[in-house]
Design an enzyme around this catalytic site. Structure first.
Site, short mmCIF file in Angstrom:
data_model
loop_
_atom_site.label_atom_id
_atom_site.label_comp_id
_atom_site.label_asym_id
_atom_site.label_seq_id
_atom_site.Cartn_x
_atom_site.Cartn_y
_atom_site.Cartn_z
N GLU A 34 0.94 48.74 21.20
CA GLU A 34 0.31 49.93 21.76
C GLU A 34 -0.88 49.57 22.64
O GLU A 34 -1.09 50.19 23.68
CB GLU A 34 -0.11 50.89 20.65
CG GLU A 34 1.06 51.55 19.92
CD GLU A 34 1.99 52.31 20.85
OE1 GLU A 34 1.55 52.70 21.95
OE2 GLU A 34 3.16 52.51 20.50
N TYR B 3 -4.32 58.95 21.53
CA TYR B 3 -2.92 58.57 21.65
C TYR B 3 -2.55 57.42 20.72
O TYR B 3 -1.58 57.50 19.95
CB TYR B 3 -2.54 58.18 23.10
CG TYR B 3 -1.26 57.39 23.10
CD1 TYR B 3 -0.04 58.02 22.92
CD2 TYR B 3 -1.28 56.00 23.14
CE1 TYR B 3 1.14 57.30 22.81
CE2 TYR B 3 -0.11 55.27 23.04
CZ TYR B 3 1.09 55.92 22.87
OH TYR B 3 2.24 55.21 22.76
N ASP C 2 1.61 60.99 25.19
CA ASP C 2 1.38 60.00 26.23
C ASP C 2 1.88 60.57 27.55
O ASP C 2 2.34 61.70 27.62
CB ASP C 2 2.09 58.68 25.89
CG ASP C 2 3.56 58.77 26.24
OD1 ASP C 2 4.15 59.83 25.98
OD2 ASP C 2 4.11 57.79 26.76
N CYS D 34 13.66 61.19 32.15
CA CYS D 34 12.77 62.17 32.81
C CYS D 34 11.60 61.43 33.44
O CYS D 34 10.44 61.62 33.10
CB CYS D 34 12.28 63.19 31.79
SG CYS D 34 11.51 64.66 32.51
N CYS E 11 18.52 63.79 35.80
CA CYS E 11 18.85 64.99 35.03
C CYS E 11 20.30 65.01 34.56
O CYS E 11 20.63 65.65 33.56
CB CYS E 11 18.54 66.24 35.85
SG CYS E 11 16.81 66.35 36.36
N CYS F 167 20.32 63.83 31.12
CA CYS F 167 19.33 64.39 30.21
C CYS F 167 19.97 65.29 29.15
O CYS F 167 20.72 66.21 29.48
CB CYS F 167 18.30 65.19 31.00
SG CYS F 167 17.02 65.91 29.94
N CYS G 172 15.98 72.99 30.35
CA CYS G 172 14.80 72.60 31.12
C CYS G 172 14.31 73.73 32.03
O CYS G 172 15.01 74.18 32.93
CB CYS G 172 15.12 71.36 31.96
SG CYS G 172 13.72 70.77 32.93
#
Length: 294
Positions: free
Chosen positions: A39, A122, A140, A195, A202, A205, A211
């Site tokens: 991270e 975060y 994030d 995305c 898309c 997706c 969406c």
DNA sequence: GACTCGTGGGT
DNA sequence: TACCCAAGAGT
């Protein structure tokens, strides 16, 4: 209080189960320390560049106490060219705090994580969620973009995270703890792989049918320009060049070696002073410089 | 809130 | 080529 617009969990979780990348910090053997190291490294840095440094880091410092036992300059050196080297210093400081205050174990509590150097909202949520399966909204840049499009119906989220975004993320979080942790990872992965910022795919997706942005005809971003980050000619560039010399040196570096990386003396001095002030560089009494031993 | 803080790959 | 942007944090 607003009601969260519908955004089904199942399609995202199913998509994640099938398409999640096999990243080393997602394997069980990574453990909480591996998750935390990843991270830190992934803050503003792409996965592809983190991978090799992560592997070397964990091989050399498999536990927080191993890193804490070494000078901070060694962390800066091992950071290599990941960028934003203050992260290396903060990771070293976090490891020291974990060794001293937490018995060498990465804490699972969000507030205790947040108190560590270099751990913000975060990262605290990410470590608690990914390493310990806790239920926290993980916001994030990927998740913010997914929610901006799928729920809010705009191409990009605001420049700075808003209270509305936090509220939305919390509303959308599944009740079940384990499911919430998978949701966090899944929404991040969706933003990273499908995305995406520039050219969303898309067609692949799992929630394209839900969406709001697509339903609105995928309108272009409308609002203040997303401020770009200039680099050429900035102090950041000079700091980077100075630190690169120190990283690659085996012993103390004379002033003239640093002077060679930038010809404008005022900016060069300002950059070097900044590095010293940040604790990234240690000036010695004889006028030479090195990465910090303390 | 606005700014600073590295680096390099993709388009 | 010149941007764009990448799992943010701290001041």
């Amino acid at each position: 209080m607003t009601t969260a617009p519908p955004l089904p969990h199942a399609p995202v979780l199913d998509w994640f189960a099938e398409h999640a990348r096999d990243l080393p910090w997602r394997r069980p053997e990574a453990g909480p320390w591996g998750v935390m190291v990843s991270e830190f490294m992934l803050q503003q840095t792409p996965v592809s560049r983190v991978l090799p440094v992560y592997e070397q880091w964990l091989a050399r410092w498999p536990r927080p106490a191993d890193l804490a036992a070494e000078p901070p300059g060694e962390a800066v050196r091992a950071w290599g060219r990941l960028g934003y080297p203050r992260r290396a210093l903060r990771l070293h400081a976090a490891a020291t705090a974990i060794a001293e205050r937490h018995g060498g174990e990465v804490p699972s509590d969000h507030a205790q994580l947040l108190a560590l150097p270099g751990v913000g909202e975060y990262t605290a949520a990410a470590v608690a969620s990914f390493a310990y399966g806790r239920r926290h909204p993980v916001l994030d840049t990927n998740v913010r973009r997914v929610f901006a499009r799928a729920v809010t119906g705009v191409q990009y989220p605001p420049n700075a995270t808003t209270a509305a975004e936090r509220a939305l993320a919390r509303e959308l979080l599944p009740e079940d703890e384990a499911r919430a942790a998978r949701w966090a990872a899944a929404t991040m992965e969706l933003g990273a792989l499908v995305c995406t910022a520039r050219t969303p795919d898309c067609a692949r997706c799992p929630i394209a049918a839900h969406c709001a942005w697509r339903a609105a005809g995928s309108p272009a971003h409308d609002g203040p320009p997303r401020r770009g980050q200039s680099y050429a000619g900035t102090d950041r560039q000079v700091r980077g060049k100075l630190l690169a010399v120190l990283r690659e040196a085996t012993g103390p570096v004379p002033q003239r070696a640093l002077d060679a990386v930038w010809d404008e003396p005022v900016q060069r001095a300002r950059a070097l002073d900044g590095l010293v002030a940040d604790g990234l560089v240690e000036p010695l009494a004889d006028g030479t410089y090195r990465l910090p031993l303390t």
